[in-house]
Design a protein around this motif. Structure first.
Motif, mmCIF file in Angstrom:
data_model
loop_
_atom_site.group_PDB
_atom_site.id
_atom_site.type_symbol
_atom_site.label_atom_id
_atom_site.label_comp_id
_atom_site.label_asym_id
_atom_site.label_seq_id
_atom_site.Cartn_x
_atom_site.Cartn_y
_atom_site.Cartn_z
ATOM 1 N N TYR A 46 100.861 11.404 33.805
ATOM 2 C CA TYR A 46 99.851 10.895 34.767
ATOM 3 C C TYR A 46 99.757 9.352 34.849
ATOM 4 N N GLU A 47 99.852 8.784 35.919
ATOM 5 C CA GLU A 47 99.841 7.256 35.990
ATOM 6 C C GLU A 47 98.969 6.992 37.136
ATOM 7 N N LYS A 48 97.804 6.264 36.998
ATOM 8 C CA LYS A 48 96.820 6.052 38.074
ATOM 9 C C LYS A 48 97.476 5.538 39.397
ATOM 10 N N GLY A 49 98.317 4.779 39.287
ATOM 11 C CA GLY A 49 99.166 4.342 40.627
ATOM 12 C C GLY A 49 100.245 4.910 41.178
ATOM 13 N N GLU A 50 100.394 6.371 40.677
ATOM 14 C CA GLU A 50 101.457 7.060 41.150
ATOM 15 C C GLU A 50 100.851 7.680 42.595
ATOM 16 N N ASN A 51 102.002 7.890 43.594
ATOM 17 C CA ASN A 51 101.444 8.622 44.947
ATOM 18 C C ASN A 51 102.015 10.122 44.415
ATOM 19 N N VAL A 52 101.255 10.816 43.648
ATOM 20 C CA VAL A 52 101.511 12.178 43.405
ATOM 21 C C VAL A 52 100.487 13.010 43.952
ATOM 22 N N SER A 53 100.752 14.184 44.486
ATOM 23 C CA SER A 53 99.636 15.062 44.802
ATOM 24 C C SER A 53 98.982 15.996 43.688
ATOM 25 N N HIS A 54 98.172 15.518 42.829
ATOM 26 C CA HIS A 54 97.619 16.157 41.709
ATOM 27 C C HIS A 54 96.639 17.373 42.230
#
Length: 208
Positions: free
Chosen positions: A149-157
């Motif tokens: 996990y990284e706050k700046g990632e554009n990932v669908s958590h």
């Protein structure tokens, strides 16, 4: 005999028009993506705009909400307490505006994600050169599925955590918030579940 033109009149809707909702958040990627995906999950996305407003401090976000509120029925500001010096000012700025509701997280949005994995009321304080928010993210990375996990990632958590983990967070977050109110210590707690409730309500047609 010709049919009455009334037969061709468009029937009036039996349901109220859903409110137009704006959500402003400081996180332009991971947090924003999560809220967008949650709105879509509840089929509320057509009436919900999640927008990063170009500023990353609480008072600036609320100022932007005040400027844009006329075009919406409801405006939510998802704010992180973390180490922002203007957090309390942001709360005060929002108070005179009935349309605007602050959705606060102590210390940050990532605490909501952490609640997907179980109850937690251990305070997060700055240490080792890291802010409280950074320490929540570190704790989150210790959980299964969230190692990268990284706050700046554009990932669908949201897609990653929906199902049992999501329902766990929705159950635990109100309990945490109640405990925070009773103890007078908001760190850690979050109101993100209130946004989830709003999304769910938007998905249900309201009779006139």
């Amino acid at each position: 005999m010709g049919r009455s033109v009334r037969l061709f009149d468009r029937k009036k809707s039996r349901f109220k028009q859903q409110p137009k909702v704006l959500i402003l958040c400081e996180d332009s990627k991971s947090g924003k993506r999560y809220l967008e995906d949650a709105a879509f999950h509840f089929r509320a996305n057509a009436k919900v705009e999640v927008a990063h407003c170009g500023v990353t401090h609480p008072s600036g976000i609320v100022e932007r909400a005040i400027a844009r509120q006329k075009a919406f029925d409801k405006v939510f500001c998802a704010l992180d307490r973390d180490t922002h010096h203007c957090f309390n000012r942001a709360i005060d700025l929002a108070k005179p505006h009935p349309k605007i509701k602050v959705i606060a997280s102590f210390p940050c949005f990532e605490f909501w994600l952490l609640l997907h994995f179980g109850y937690n009321r251990k305070p997060f304080a700055a240490a080792g050169g890291k802010s409280p928010g950074e320490l929540v993210a570190k704790s989150l990375r210790s959980q299964l599925l969230m190692e990268g996990y990284e706050k700046g990632e554009n990932v669908s958590h949201f897609d990653l955590l929906k199902g049992v983990p999501f329902n766990t967070a929705r159950t635990l977050s109100p309990r945490v918030l109640t405990d925070a109110a009773n103890s007078g210590e908001p760190n850690p707690s979050t109101e993100i579940h209130l946004l989830m409730n709003e999304f769910e309500a938007l998905s249900v047609p309201q009779s006139i």
